[in-house]
Motif scaffolding. Structure first.
Motif, mmCIF file in Angstrom:
data_model
loop_
_atom_site.group_PDB
_atom_site.id
_atom_site.type_symbol
_atom_site.label_atom_id
_atom_site.label_comp_id
_atom_site.label_asym_id
_atom_site.label_seq_id
_atom_site.Cartn_x
_atom_site.Cartn_y
_atom_site.Cartn_z
ATOM 1 N N LYS A 223 0.835 -1.201 0.000
ATOM 2 C CA LYS A 223 0.000 0.000 0.000
ATOM 3 C C LYS A 223 0.872 1.254 0.000
ATOM 4 C CE LYS A 223 -3.765 -2.207 2.572
ATOM 5 N NZ LYS A 223 -4.541 -2.191 3.844
ATOM 6 N N LEU A 224 0.424 2.255 -0.734
ATOM 7 C CA LEU A 224 1.135 3.532 -0.826
ATOM 8 C C LEU A 224 0.437 4.572 0.043
ATOM 9 C CD1 LEU A 224 3.422 5.125 -2.341
ATOM 10 C CD2 LEU A 224 1.632 5.861 -3.937
ATOM 11 N N SER A 225 1.199 5.156 0.968
ATOM 12 C CA SER A 225 0.687 6.242 1.808
ATOM 13 C C SER A 225 1.436 7.530 1.484
ATOM 14 C CB SER A 225 0.849 5.901 3.289
ATOM 15 O OG SER A 225 0.034 4.802 3.639
ATOM 16 N N CYS A 226 0.825 8.644 1.837
ATOM 17 C CA CYS A 226 1.411 9.953 1.547
ATOM 18 C C CYS A 226 1.203 10.874 2.743
ATOM 19 C CB CYS A 226 0.752 10.559 0.303
ATOM 20 S SG CYS A 226 1.280 12.253 -0.089
ATOM 21 N N MET A 227 2.239 11.640 3.084
ATOM 22 C CA MET A 227 2.112 12.712 4.061
ATOM 23 C C MET A 227 2.471 14.018 3.377
ATOM 24 S SD MET A 227 3.711 13.243 7.888
ATOM 25 C CE MET A 227 5.427 13.309 7.401
ATOM 26 N N PHE A 228 1.573 15.015 3.461
ATOM 27 C CA PHE A 228 1.876 16.320 2.868
ATOM 28 C C PHE A 228 1.881 17.389 3.950
ATOM 29 C CE2 PHE A 228 -2.738 16.135 2.625
ATOM 30 C CZ PHE A 228 -3.192 17.440 2.711
ATOM 31 N N ASN A 229 2.732 18.382 3.750
ATOM 32 C CA ASN A 229 2.968 19.423 4.751
ATOM 33 C C ASN A 229 2.577 20.788 4.206
ATOM 34 O OD1 ASN A 229 4.766 17.874 6.891
ATOM 35 N ND2 ASN A 229 5.471 17.269 4.857
ATOM 36 N N MET A 230 1.906 21.575 5.048
ATOM 37 C CA MET A 230 1.467 22.904 4.635
ATOM 38 C C MET A 230 1.938 23.955 5.636
ATOM 39 S SD MET A 230 -2.245 22.325 2.885
ATOM 40 C CE MET A 230 -2.032 23.877 2.036
ATOM 41 N N ARG A 231 2.529 25.027 5.108
ATOM 42 C CA ARG A 231 2.995 26.120 5.965
ATOM 43 C C ARG A 231 1.833 27.012 6.378
ATOM 44 N NH1 ARG A 231 2.751 30.928 3.384
ATOM 45 N NH2 ARG A 231 2.560 30.840 1.116
ATOM 46 N N SER A 232 0.819 27.096 5.506
ATOM 47 C CA SER A 232 -0.314 28.002 5.700
ATOM 48 C C SER A 232 -1.526 27.357 5.055
ATOM 49 C CB SER A 232 -0.013 29.361 5.050
ATOM 50 O OG SER A 232 -1.149 30.193 5.051
ATOM 51 N N ASN A 233 -2.673 27.377 5.736
ATOM 52 C CA ASN A 233 -3.820 26.656 5.203
ATOM 53 C C ASN A 233 -5.148 27.332 5.528
ATOM 54 O OD1 ASN A 233 -4.577 23.063 5.174
ATOM 55 N ND2 ASN A 233 -4.953 24.642 3.681
ATOM 56 N N ASP A 234 -5.845 27.726 4.485
ATOM 57 C CA ASP A 234 -7.207 28.235 4.556
ATOM 58 C C ASP A 234 -8.112 27.017 4.727
ATOM 59 O OD1 ASP A 234 -9.813 28.967 3.894
ATOM 60 O OD2 ASP A 234 -9.270 30.015 2.042
ATOM 61 N N VAL A 235 -8.619 26.826 5.935
ATOM 62 C CA VAL A 235 -9.311 25.581 6.275
ATOM 63 C C VAL A 235 -10.631 25.424 5.533
ATOM 64 C CG1 VAL A 235 -10.503 24.382 8.168
ATOM 65 C CG2 VAL A 235 -8.180 25.232 8.485
ATOM 66 N N PHE A 236 -11.386 26.503 5.354
ATOM 67 C CA PHE A 236 -12.710 26.349 4.749
ATOM 68 C C PHE A 236 -12.629 26.135 3.235
ATOM 69 C CE2 PHE A 236 -16.635 27.964 2.794
ATOM 70 C CZ PHE A 236 -17.510 27.036 3.332
ATOM 71 N N LEU A 237 -11.904 27.005 2.529
ATOM 72 C CA LEU A 237 -11.848 26.876 1.074
ATOM 73 C C LEU A 237 -10.714 25.986 0.593
ATOM 74 C CD1 LEU A 237 -12.614 30.471 -0.271
ATOM 75 C CD2 LEU A 237 -14.102 28.470 -0.293
ATOM 76 N N GLY A 238 -9.533 26.142 1.173
ATOM 77 C CA GLY A 238 -8.362 25.468 0.637
ATOM 78 C C GLY A 238 -8.209 24.024 1.049
ATOM 79 N N LEU A 239 -8.376 23.731 2.339
ATOM 80 C CA LEU A 239 -8.049 22.410 2.859
ATOM 81 C C LEU A 239 -8.855 21.276 2.222
ATOM 82 C CD1 LEU A 239 -6.408 20.618 4.692
ATOM 83 C CD2 LEU A 239 -7.917 21.241 6.602
ATOM 84 N N PRO A 240 -10.170 21.423 1.983
ATOM 85 C CA PRO A 240 -10.884 20.331 1.308
ATOM 86 C C PRO A 240 -10.284 20.008 -0.066
ATOM 87 C CG PRO A 240 -12.436 21.832 2.336
ATOM 88 C CD PRO A 240 -11.095 22.498 2.427
ATOM 89 N N PHE A 241 -9.827 21.041 -0.786
ATOM 90 C CA PHE A 241 -9.147 20.824 -2.066
ATOM 91 C C PHE A 241 -7.834 20.082 -1.851
ATOM 92 C CE2 PHE A 241 -12.199 23.586 -3.842
ATOM 93 C CZ PHE A 241 -12.042 23.641 -5.231
ATOM 94 N N ASN A 242 -7.056 20.527 -0.862
ATOM 95 C CA ASN A 242 -5.740 19.929 -0.623
ATOM 96 C C ASN A 242 -5.852 18.450 -0.270
ATOM 97 O OD1 ASN A 242 -5.113 22.948 1.163
ATOM 98 N ND2 ASN A 242 -4.437 22.539 -0.930
ATOM 99 N N ILE A 243 -6.793 18.114 0.590
ATOM 100 C CA ILE A 243 -6.993 16.718 0.983
ATOM 101 C C ILE A 243 -7.311 15.868 -0.247
ATOM 102 C CG2 ILE A 243 -8.482 15.134 2.269
ATOM 103 C CD1 ILE A 243 -8.844 17.468 4.321
ATOM 104 N N ALA A 244 -8.272 16.326 -1.043
ATOM 105 C CA ALA A 244 -8.674 15.550 -2.220
ATOM 106 C C ALA A 244 -7.564 15.495 -3.263
ATOM 107 C CB ALA A 244 -9.942 16.145 -2.821
#
Length: 318
Positions: free
Chosen positions: A212-233
């Protein structure tokens, strides 16, 4: 149970209850926390939030734009994707070539002044048409500098050579899946002044175990309402695509955020989302005949059984 929405909503509640009011570059203001991690089991479904509609095709076309090594918004506009419009628009309206109405602080002013909003939208449409149909204009004001696509596919080293980080990761997974060097970085200190927006999701790493392939991504700054749902997907999709090419299954997606914030003009929207019950997660199908991640087109991706709650609109802070 849909743990993806529950995990995300738990973060939203945590920020509302514990966040600190902070000013920011956009002048909007935020509720902010520092340091947060979330885990998503990709075996349970594709983590596209269901407590509001999140546009999968915009996420997919943006990711394919990154993977092509492209940095010009023309490709996005050709696919009716306007995620990055404001950044190119800002580059144009602050240049000596711009001859229209004053667009100073257009992001905030368009939210507060209906008359200005109409003027802004007319100028934005003018910008979009020029990028689509004027090659010289697109070269100047459609290009956002050395943003994600450049860093992922053509990282420039101090020796003057360029490195394809995505190709390296794929080759290394196939050759040595136990490698601890399956890392891609978009943060290049020497390129920050040449980027319309410095990378928010600045690094990610893959990990292979039990097929299985897993991924961890790191963010310095994150707009939780608009940006984060996009980033997760987006990172879930990237993990699926690389797993598909490397003939692996998917494992976990792990998010690590530094300055994690809700903009002050998104608080009401977040509170609305928190009243909604999560639904069943969709699944993702990749066309079997696609062998290389670099050959994937939008029509090769199929999102199945996505039935979310309605969209919740909010303005992006620029």
């Amino acid at each position: 149970m849909n743990q993806a929405d529950h995990t995300y909503l738990q973060l939203c509640r945590y920020i509302l209850e514990n966040g600190t009011k902070k000013e920011d570059r956009t002048g909007t203001g935020t509720l902010s926390i520092f340091g947060y991690q979330m885990r998503f089991n990709l075996q349970e479904g594709f983590p596209l939030l269901t407590t509001k509609r999140v546009p999968f095709r915009l996420i997919a076309s943006e990711l394919l734009w990154f993977l092509k090594g492209d940095t010009n918004v023309r490709y996005l506009l050709q696919h009716n994707n306007h995620i990055w419009d404001e950044w190119g628009f800002q580059k144009w309206v602050t240049s000596s070539d711009y001859d229209g109405p004053d667009m100073t602080n257009f992001g905030l002013r368009s939210q507060e002044d209906e008359a200005f909003k109409a003027i802004y939208e007319a100028q934005m449409q003018r910008y979009q048409e020029k990028v689509l149909h004027d090659d010289d204009f697109a070269a100047l004001y459609g290009d956002l500098g050395n943003v994600y696509g450049k860093q992922w596919r053509s990282w420039e080293g101090a020796n003057g050579q360029t490195y394809d980080q995505i190709q390296y990761i794929i080759q290394e997974i196939k050759r040595n899946p136990d490698s601890r060097r399956l890392v891609c970085s978009a943060w290049s200190a020497s390129d920050l002044e040449h980027q319309q927006l410095p990378p928010c999701h600045y690094a990610f790493q893959f990990y292979v175990v039990d097929g299985k392939l897993s991924c961890m991504f790191n963010m310095r700054s994150n707009d939780v309402f608009l940006g984060l749902p996009f980033n997760i997907a987006s990172y879930a999709l990237l993990t699926h695509l690389i797993a598909h090419e490397c003939q692996l299954d998917v494992g976990e997606l792990i998010y690590t955020g530094a300055d994690v914030h809700i903009y002050s003009n998104h608080i009401e929207q977040v509170q609305t989302q928190l009243t909604r019950d999560p639904k069943k997660l969709p699944t993702l199908t990749i066309k079997p005949g696609v062998a290389s991640i670099f050959d994937v087109e939008l029509d090769d991706l199929q999102l199945n059984d996505y039935d979310p709650h309605p969209t919740i609109k909010a303005s992006v802070a620029v």
